[in-house]
Design a protein around this motif. Sequence first.
Motif, PDB file in Angstrom:
ATOM      1  N   ALA A   1      -5.103   9.805  -2.472  1.00 17.27           N
ATOM      2  CA  ALA A   1      -5.163   8.499  -3.116  1.00 17.27           C
ATOM      3  C   ALA A   1      -4.070   7.575  -2.595  1.00 17.27           C
ATOM      4  CB  ALA A   1      -5.029   8.657  -4.637  1.00 17.27           C
ATOM      5  N   LEU A   2      -4.247   6.297  -2.874  1.00 20.74           N
ATOM      6  CA  LEU A   2      -3.217   5.323  -2.566  1.00 20.74           C
ATOM      7  C   LEU A   2      -3.245   4.230  -3.621  1.00 20.74           C
ATOM      8  CD1 LEU A   2      -4.681   2.691  -0.700  1.00 20.74           C
ATOM      9  CD2 LEU A   2      -5.063   4.727   0.636  1.00 20.74           C
ATOM     10  N   LEU A   3      -2.106   3.590  -3.769  1.00 23.33           N
ATOM     11  CA  LEU A   3      -1.955   2.524  -4.742  1.00 23.33           C
ATOM     12  C   LEU A   3      -1.806   1.221  -3.985  1.00 23.33           C
ATOM     13  CD1 LEU A   3      -1.559   1.724  -7.734  1.00 23.33           C
ATOM     14  CD2 LEU A   3       0.885   2.090  -7.390  1.00 23.33           C
ATOM     15  N   VAL A   4      -2.649   0.253  -4.311  1.00 25.05           N
ATOM     16  CA  VAL A   4      -2.634  -1.059  -3.664  1.00 25.05           C
ATOM     17  C   VAL A   4      -2.193  -2.083  -4.709  1.00 25.05           C
ATOM     18  CG1 VAL A   4      -4.011  -2.790  -2.451  1.00 25.05           C
ATOM     19  CG2 VAL A   4      -4.546  -0.350  -2.185  1.00 25.05           C
ATOM     20  N   THR A   5      -1.185  -2.875  -4.361  1.00 24.10           N
ATOM     21  CA  THR A   5      -0.679  -3.887  -5.268  1.00 24.10           C
ATOM     22  C   THR A   5      -0.686  -5.234  -4.559  1.00 24.10           C
ATOM     23  OG1 THR A   5       0.800  -2.199  -6.170  1.00 24.10           O
ATOM     24  CG2 THR A   5       1.199  -4.457  -6.854  1.00 24.10           C
ATOM     25  N   LEU A   6      -1.316  -6.239  -5.147  1.00 18.27           N
ATOM     26  CA  LEU A   6      -1.322  -7.597  -4.619  1.00 18.27           C
ATOM     27  C   LEU A   6      -0.376  -8.432  -5.460  1.00 18.27           C
ATOM     28  CD1 LEU A   6      -4.141  -6.396  -3.729  1.00 18.27           C
ATOM     29  CD2 LEU A   6      -4.932  -8.758  -3.715  1.00 18.27           C
TER      30      LEU A   6
ATOM     31  N   VAL B   1       0.862  -1.182   0.000  1.00 22.57           N
ATOM     32  CA  VAL B   1       0.000   0.000   0.000  1.00 22.57           C
ATOM     33  C   VAL B   1       0.896   1.229   0.000  1.00 22.57           C
ATOM     34  CG1 VAL B   1      -1.858   1.215   1.181  1.00 22.57           C
ATOM     35  CG2 VAL B   1      -1.685  -1.275   1.382  1.00 22.57           C
ATOM     36  N   ASP B   2       0.729   2.074  -0.994  1.00 18.65           N
ATOM     37  CA  ASP B   2       1.577   3.252  -1.133  1.00 18.65           C
ATOM     38  C   ASP B   2       0.723   4.505  -1.228  1.00 18.65           C
ATOM     39  OD1 ASP B   2       4.432   2.138  -1.598  1.00 18.65           O
ATOM     40  OD2 ASP B   2       3.097   0.860  -2.762  1.00 18.65           O
TER      41      ASP B   2
END
Length: 121
Positions: free
Chosen positions: A88-93, A81-82
């Motif tokens: 806003a935030l960027l979620v990467t799985l 989670v960035d």
Amino acid sequence: MVDLKQTLSRFLSIPGVRQSILVGRDGLMIEGLTREGKEDMEAVGAITTTGLSTAEALGQEIARGGVVGLVMEYEHGLVSVDPLGDFALLVTLFDNASHLGRVRHLVKASRNEILEALDIV
């Protein structure tokens, strides 16, 4: 103008990345892409904002400053989670820690491009 889907697709080009989701701090999904993921992107994004808020509160409590990034490791993968500014935030799985460095590097490289697309630079 920057195409958010094209920007997020760069994350899916990293082996093992399953989802890349751009979420507002209010928990609403702005844009997201998935590769065969079964997880509901909207639910993942909404729940992740709560986790980030908790991490921010902990950082303040222990006087460590603001959250730069959050990585949660689970039995079957990781969630990164960035925060991207205040909105806003960027979620990467992704599947395993071996690609964490590539994901983190791409977040830093894409940050201004995403903020520009959101018109919050």
